[in-house]
Scaffold this active site. Structure first.
Site, short mmCIF file in Angstrom:
data_model
loop_
_atom_site.label_atom_id
_atom_site.label_comp_id
_atom_site.label_asym_id
_atom_site.label_seq_id
_atom_site.Cartn_x
_atom_site.Cartn_y
_atom_site.Cartn_z
N SER A 73 -47.63 1.16 3.28
CA SER A 73 -47.37 0.31 4.45
C SER A 73 -46.13 -0.58 4.33
O SER A 73 -45.78 -1.26 5.31
CB SER A 73 -48.60 -0.54 4.78
OG SER A 73 -49.60 0.27 5.33
N ILE A 74 -45.47 -0.60 3.19
CA ILE A 74 -44.18 -1.29 3.16
C ILE A 74 -43.17 -0.51 4.01
O ILE A 74 -42.12 -1.03 4.38
CB ILE A 74 -43.70 -1.48 1.70
CG1 ILE A 74 -44.62 -2.49 0.99
CG2 ILE A 74 -42.26 -1.98 1.65
CD1 ILE A 74 -44.19 -2.86 -0.40
#
Length: 388
Positions: A73-74
């Site tokens: 999710s970065i």
């Protein structure tokens, strides 16, 4: 006259390094992490950097600062910045309906009624979309919706079809739910630019910043960290597939998905990159956005844009564009000041931007879930703020 201030800064940085290194050592000694890279910048200067542990335990490869990690999710803040560049160029409007670019993306409301998902709903996770790993969300599981972590070889068009076939959880704009919204936004970006999402991200974000290691593929496989998951007496190496039980439900991983060029570029979870690249991207936001975005856009991104809906799920924490925003530190139970931005990645990462104190912190690990929301993340933030 400046000597006392310089000495105070040196003392603070020394204390910070000692406290952070102690938190890292504890996580490694107790075998909660296999390896990590931690970078801490204060007012634009890196005041502590540490690569510790192993990038690949089975092959005895040490962690290095240029180790590449699967970002999970970065990916989201990077794709958010890409979208906001298109907003500034007048190519995407925050209040435009998604169907302007994806005419078949028309999931229905729970009662079967029609709904309009707008770009701002995707950016804030107020679209009514969901994720398949939420156990109560059987519709996504039945539809086979991918979250970008598994099912290599899946085309974007097919995943968008699956997403459209499942009902929304609520009317867009009426609540908050973490979701595949950024994968849908990736589809919007591809439709607008006419190129794969990875090419758009490179053109609009990574190349202007001079970054070469962060992409939807791995530039140098010899530098890629192995993927581990929480286990006893030490983290277990993920195989070709892995299932990790989380507070959100069972999360399925296929670590080698990123090697399959047929896999769609997941705007929510598909990138890999280095800690240094992520720090450069986040520092661009902390400094006000140049050369990527205007200060006005960044100011908007750094404030709660979710109409207060996220606070109902996590008190003291709202959501801007691409990340959570601390709105009430006391309610959130965190040492961060109001206005701090933060998020993580399920392969084992956390980061935050504290604009009040001029801090940007990136902590990438190769251990799920400890590196995202385990004791290490708490120890790290406590170490940093105890030294301020």
């Amino acid at each position: 006259m400046s000597l006392p201030l310089e000495m105070a800064d040196a003392d603070r940085n020394s204390s910070l390094a000692a406290a952070v290194d102690a938190a890292i050592a504890s996580a490694l000694d107790e075998k909660r992490l296999v390896g990590t890279v931690v970078l801490i910048a204060h007012d634009g200067e890196i005041v502590h950097r540490r690569a510790a542990g192993l990038a690949d335990r089975e092959n005895g490869l040490a962690m290095h600062e240029n180790t590449i990690f699967r970002l999970a999710s970065i990916t989201k803040p990077i794709v958010t910045i890409t979208a906001m560049r298109l907003v500034e160029q007048g190519r995407i409007g925050l209040d435009d309906p998604v169907t302007r670019w994806l005419p078949d993306l028309r999931p229905r409301l729970p009662d079967g009624g029609e709904a309009t998902i707008r770009i701002r709903h995707l950016l804030t996770h107020t679209s009514g979309l969901s994720y398949s790993f939420f156990e109560e969300d059987d519709a996504y599981a039945r539809a086979g919706v991918s979250d970008g972590l598994a099912e290599p070889g899946l085309p974007l068009a097919e995943n968008l079809r699956r997403i459209a076939s499942a009902p929304l959880r609520f009317a867009p704009g009426s609540d908050w739910q973490y979701s595949v919204a950024m994968d849908v936004l990736g589809g919007v970006i591809e439709a607008e630019t006419g190129v794969p999402l990875g090419e758009a991200v490179a053109e609009l974000v990574t190349k202007p910043l001079g970054l070469a290691d962060t992409a939807f593929s791995v530039r140098d496989r010899s530098r890629l960290a192995a993927a581990y998951m929480d286990a006893s007496p030490e983290p277990a190496l993920m195989g070709e597939t892995a299932v990790v039980m989380s507070l959100m439900g069972p999360i399925r991983f296929v670590p080698n998905r990123i090697f399959d060029p047929a896999s769609y570029h997941s705007g929510g979870a598909g990138m890999a990159g280095t800690a240094g690249d992520i720090l450069a991207i986040l520092e661009t936001i902390r400094r006000g956005g140049a050369p990527l975005l205007s200060t006005e856009s960044v100011r908007m991104m750094m404030t709660d844009q979710a109409a207060g809906h996220r606070q109902q799920h996590e008190p003291g924490s709202g959501f801007g564009f691409g990340w959570s925003v601390i709105t009430n530190p006391a309610e959130a139970g965190v040492p961060f000041p109001k206005g701090t931005l933060k998020w993580g990645g399920v392969y084992g990462h956390s980061w935050f931007i504290d604009p009040v104190n001029g801090l940007t912190v990136v902590a990438l690990t190769n251990t799920t879930l400890e590196g995202m929301w385990g004791k290490f993340t708490v120890d790290l933030r406590e170490a940093i703020y105890s030294a301020l």
